[in-house]
Design an enzyme around this catalytic site. Structure first.
Site, PDB file in Angstrom:
ATOM      1  N   LYS A 107      14.339   5.917  46.444  1.00 11.02           N
ATOM      2  CA  LYS A 107      14.341   5.450  47.838  1.00 11.02           C
ATOM      3  C   LYS A 107      13.117   6.065  48.494  1.00 11.02           C
ATOM      4  O   LYS A 107      13.068   7.272  48.739  1.00 11.02           O
ATOM      5  CB  LYS A 107      15.618   5.868  48.558  1.00 11.02           C
ATOM      6  CG  LYS A 107      15.675   5.418  50.009  1.00 11.02           C
ATOM      7  CD  LYS A 107      17.024   5.807  50.628  1.00 11.02           C
ATOM      8  CE  LYS A 107      17.118   5.320  52.065  1.00 11.02           C
ATOM      9  NZ  LYS A 107      16.381   6.191  52.999  1.00 11.02           N
ATOM     10  N   ALA A 139      19.448   2.671  58.053  1.00 11.90           N
ATOM     11  CA  ALA A 139      19.180   3.516  59.230  1.00 11.90           C
ATOM     12  C   ALA A 139      19.593   2.839  60.532  1.00 11.90           C
ATOM     13  O   ALA A 139      19.395   1.641  60.724  1.00 11.90           O
ATOM     14  CB  ALA A 139      17.719   3.932  59.304  1.00 11.90           C
ATOM     15  N   GLY A 140      20.178   3.638  61.411  1.00  9.99           N
ATOM     16  CA  GLY A 140      20.551   3.183  62.741  1.00  9.99           C
ATOM     17  C   GLY A 140      21.943   2.612  62.862  1.00  9.99           C
ATOM     18  O   GLY A 140      22.409   2.303  63.960  1.00  9.99           O
ATOM     19  N   ASN A 182      24.616   7.088  56.396  1.00 12.61           N
ATOM     20  CA  ASN A 182      25.038   8.453  56.108  1.00 12.61           C
ATOM     21  C   ASN A 182      25.672   9.097  57.336  1.00 12.61           C
ATOM     22  O   ASN A 182      26.849   9.427  57.364  1.00 12.61           O
ATOM     23  CB  ASN A 182      23.842   9.270  55.627  1.00 12.61           C
ATOM     24  CG  ASN A 182      24.203  10.662  55.122  1.00 12.61           C
ATOM     25  OD1 ASN A 182      23.385  11.346  54.538  1.00 12.61           O
ATOM     26  ND2 ASN A 182      25.425  11.123  55.325  1.00 12.61           N
ATOM     27  N   THR A 183      24.870   9.254  58.401  1.00  8.32           N
ATOM     28  CA  THR A 183      25.295  10.024  59.566  1.00  8.32           C
ATOM     29  C   THR A 183      26.554   9.467  60.214  1.00  8.32           C
ATOM     30  O   THR A 183      27.427  10.232  60.637  1.00  8.32           O
ATOM     31  CB  THR A 183      24.164  10.081  60.604  1.00  8.32           C
ATOM     32  OG1 THR A 183      22.956  10.493  59.967  1.00  8.32           O
ATOM     33  CG2 THR A 183      24.494  11.062  61.716  1.00  8.32           C
ATOM     34  N   GLY A 236      19.719   7.915  62.372  1.00  2.00           N
ATOM     35  CA  GLY A 236      20.640   8.770  63.101  1.00  2.00           C
ATOM     36  C   GLY A 236      20.889   8.381  64.539  1.00  2.00           C
ATOM     37  O   GLY A 236      21.627   9.068  65.249  1.00  2.00           O
TER      38      GLY A 236
END
Length: 260
Positions: free
Chosen positions: A96, A184-185, A206-207, A157
């Site tokens: 990645k 992301a986001g 993830n977050t 994040g």
């Protein structure tokens, strides 16, 4: 089923391995998500030390494919070096690829990203590039040899969800043969569902799971959101309209209900 570089997986939810309250919760969340692919950071864990060995053993127990990343790299040289170390450490040609341009937004350095992708592909890597939603950037990555492209929904994040739906839809329309992953986001299961409804092949996050009050329950919620979004896309969503359209037919309406 979704395919990445010739390998097919049941889950369309890719999940990160950082930020969890504990290793046990991380394992529980990954299992609850039903994910087949987990991202890991070479910078976060080193298999040469006790911490790295313990983490690596936890990942092995999950029986998932590992997708190493170059998180934190801010130059082409740094990203390429990190990718080569990750290949040696994790025994995979998958990477990645992240090349970060700005510390505040964590926006990708798209020029460096394309350059690094071309270098790594020539060296036998199968690259998963983290990029913006810009079509020209995605096209250059494809021209460099990427068979997977991973545009962001919003900054890493931020939990803002899809901020440029039209651009993401354009990517899907113009790159029909490329595996597209929103990366992301993503902050809520509904955001993930929206990405799959657009025809994206998968989402990576993830977050939103790791920082939830109950990561395991949230992972399950994301699993359901992804499944719902993909099912809706395959079922065929109706097109949005500017004006109302009656859902009840007027043909056969009794005359006394007619408007004079």
């Amino acid at each position: 089923m979704v395919t990445f570089y010739g390998k097919t997986f049941a889950s369309r939810l890719l999940i990160g391995s950082a930020l969890y309250p504990s290793p046990a919760i991380m394992q529980g969340a990954i299992r609850a998500a039903g994910s087949n692919i987990v991202t890991v950071s070479l910078r976060r864990e080193s298999a040469g030390g006790k911490t790295g060995d313990a983490f690596w053993n936890l990942i092995r127990e999950l029986d998932v494919a590992v997708l190493p990343n170059t998180a934190g790299c801010r130059s082409v040289r740094e990203a390429v070096t990190t990718a080569k170390l990750a290949r040696e450490l994790f025994g995979t040609s998958w990477i990645k690829l992240e090349v970060i341009a700005d510390n505040d937004t964590l926006q990708p350095d798209v020029v460096g990203l394309v350059e690094a992708a071309a270098i790594l592909i020539k060296d036998g890597f199968e690259v998963f590039p983290y990029c913006t939603e810009d079509l020209s950037v995605a096209s250059r990555l494809v021209d460099a040899g990427c068979k997977v492209v991973m545009p962001w929904a919003a900054p890493i994040g931020s939990a803002r969800g899809i901020t440029n739906r039209d651009a993401l839809k354009l990517l899907r329309d113009r790159l029909p043969d490329i595996t597209l992953v929103v990366d992301a986001g993503i902050g809520a299961p509904s955001h993930a569902a929206q990405a799959l409804e657009l025809g994206y092949d998968a989402v990576l996050l993830n977050t939103a799971i790791a920082k939830a009050a109950d990561p395991v329950a949230m992972a399950n919620a994301f699993r359901l959101g992804v499944e719902a979004g993909r099912t809706a896309f395959e079922a065929g969503l109706m097109n949005a309209r500017d004006f109302a359209s009656p859902s009840t037919p007027v043909v056969g309406t009794p005359f006394w209900h007619a408007v004079s």
